[in-house]
Design a protein around this motif. Structure first.
Motif, short mmCIF file in Angstrom:
data_model
loop_
_atom_site.label_atom_id
_atom_site.label_comp_id
_atom_site.label_asym_id
_atom_site.label_seq_id
_atom_site.Cartn_x
_atom_site.Cartn_y
_atom_site.Cartn_z
N MET A 7 0.84 -1.20 0.00
CA MET A 7 0.00 0.00 0.00
C MET A 7 0.87 1.25 0.00
O MET A 7 1.80 1.36 0.77
CB MET A 7 -0.92 -0.02 1.22
N LEU A 8 0.55 2.17 -0.87
CA LEU A 8 1.29 3.41 -1.01
C LEU A 8 0.60 4.50 -0.22
O LEU A 8 -0.60 4.70 -0.37
CB LEU A 8 1.35 3.78 -2.50
N ARG A 9 1.35 5.19 0.62
CA ARG A 9 0.79 6.28 1.42
C ARG A 9 0.37 7.41 0.49
O ARG A 9 1.08 7.78 -0.43
CB ARG A 9 1.85 6.76 2.42
N LEU A 10 -0.80 7.97 0.74
CA LEU A 10 -1.34 9.03 -0.11
C LEU A 10 -0.91 10.38 0.45
O LEU A 10 -1.60 10.99 1.26
CB LEU A 10 -2.86 8.92 -0.21
N LEU A 53 3.96 9.47 -10.30
CA LEU A 53 3.15 8.79 -11.32
C LEU A 53 3.60 7.33 -11.47
O LEU A 53 2.78 6.42 -11.54
CB LEU A 53 3.24 9.52 -12.66
N GLU A 54 4.91 7.12 -11.52
CA GLU A 54 5.44 5.75 -11.64
C GLU A 54 5.07 4.92 -10.42
O GLU A 54 4.63 3.77 -10.56
CB GLU A 54 6.97 5.78 -11.83
N LEU A 55 5.21 5.49 -9.23
CA LEU A 55 4.85 4.77 -8.00
C LEU A 55 3.37 4.43 -7.97
O LEU A 55 2.98 3.31 -7.61
CB LEU A 55 5.20 5.61 -6.77
N MET A 56 2.53 5.40 -8.33
CA MET A 56 1.09 5.15 -8.31
C MET A 56 0.69 4.13 -9.37
O MET A 56 -0.21 3.31 -9.14
CB MET A 56 0.32 6.46 -8.48
N ALA A 57 1.35 4.14 -10.54
CA ALA A 57 1.07 3.14 -11.57
C ALA A 57 1.51 1.76 -11.10
O ALA A 57 0.78 0.78 -11.25
CB ALA A 57 1.76 3.53 -12.88
N MET A 61 -2.83 2.31 -8.58
CA MET A 61 -3.73 3.43 -8.31
C MET A 61 -4.15 4.13 -9.58
O MET A 61 -5.22 4.73 -9.66
CB MET A 61 -3.05 4.44 -7.37
N ILE A 62 -3.27 4.11 -10.58
CA ILE A 62 -3.54 4.72 -11.89
C ILE A 62 -3.03 3.76 -12.96
O ILE A 62 -2.33 2.78 -12.65
CB ILE A 62 -2.87 6.11 -12.05
N LEU A 63 -3.34 4.04 -14.19
CA LEU A 63 -2.91 3.22 -15.31
C LEU A 63 -1.85 3.98 -16.11
O LEU A 63 -2.04 5.17 -16.41
CB LEU A 63 -4.11 2.90 -16.20
#
Length: 140
Positions: A7-10, A53-57, A61-63
Motif C-alpha cells: 500500500m502506497l501512502r497518499l 506517477l510511476e509509483l502510483m502506476a 492506483m492509476i494506469l
C-alpha cells in the motif's frame, strides 16, 4: 497478474496528482499533468511528478499507457479498457467497447507462456486531425 504492490501512502502531492488526473479524460503525459498540478502546488518539481506517477502506476492506483506513441500517458481509470490513439497528434481516448476476456484464454491455449495480461491499442485519425488534413488537402 503480478502480486500487488504494498500500500502506497497518499501524500498531499500524490493526492493532488490523482485529483488532477481524475479531472481529465485526455490521458495526459507527465509533463501535461505537471502543468496542471503546478497550478495547485507551484513548488512541485517535474521529477516529483514523474516519480509519483510511476509509483502510483506500479501500485495500481492509476494506469500507465505505454503502447504506441512516444511518451507514456496516464489514466485514472484502472479497470480494463481499450484505447485509441491518433496517429497524427498522439491524442489518446478511451474506447467504450467490452474487453475481450476470451482473448487471454485463446492466447494461453497457443503458447507455453503464462499470460499476465494484454494491451490492445487501436490507431486512427482523431476528428480534429481529420479536419486539419482535409483543410490542408483542399489548400493544395
Amino acid at each position: 497478474m503480478n502480486a500487488p504492490a504494498p500500500m502506497l501512502r497518499l501524500t498531499t502531492q500524490r493526492q493532488v496528482i490523482l485529483e488532477e488526473l481524475s479531472k481529465v479524460t485526455s490521458h495526459p503525459t507527465a509533463n501535461e499533468l505537471y502543468d496542471l498540478v503546478r497550478k495547485r502546488l507551484p513548488r512541485i518539481g517535474l521529477g516529483t511528478v514523474y516519480r509519483n506517477l510511476e509509483l502510483m502506476a506500479d501500485n495500481g492506483m492509476i494506469l500507465k499507457i505505454e503502447v504506441g506513441g512516444t511518451q507514456k500517458r496516464f489514466d485514472a481509470t484502472t479497470e480494463n479498457h481499450y484505447h485509441i490513439r491518433c496517429a497524427e497528434c498522439g491524442k489518446v481516448d478511451d474506447l467504450d467497447i467490452p474487453v475481450l476476456n476470451n482473448l487471454v484464454a485463446q492466447a494461453a491455449a497457443t503458447t507455453s507462456y503464462q499470460i499476465i495480461g494484454h494491451h490492445v491499442e487501436f490507431t486512427g485519425t482523431c476528428p480534429a486531425c481529420q479536419q486539419r488534413l482535409a483543410r490542408e488537402q483542399a489548400a493544395q
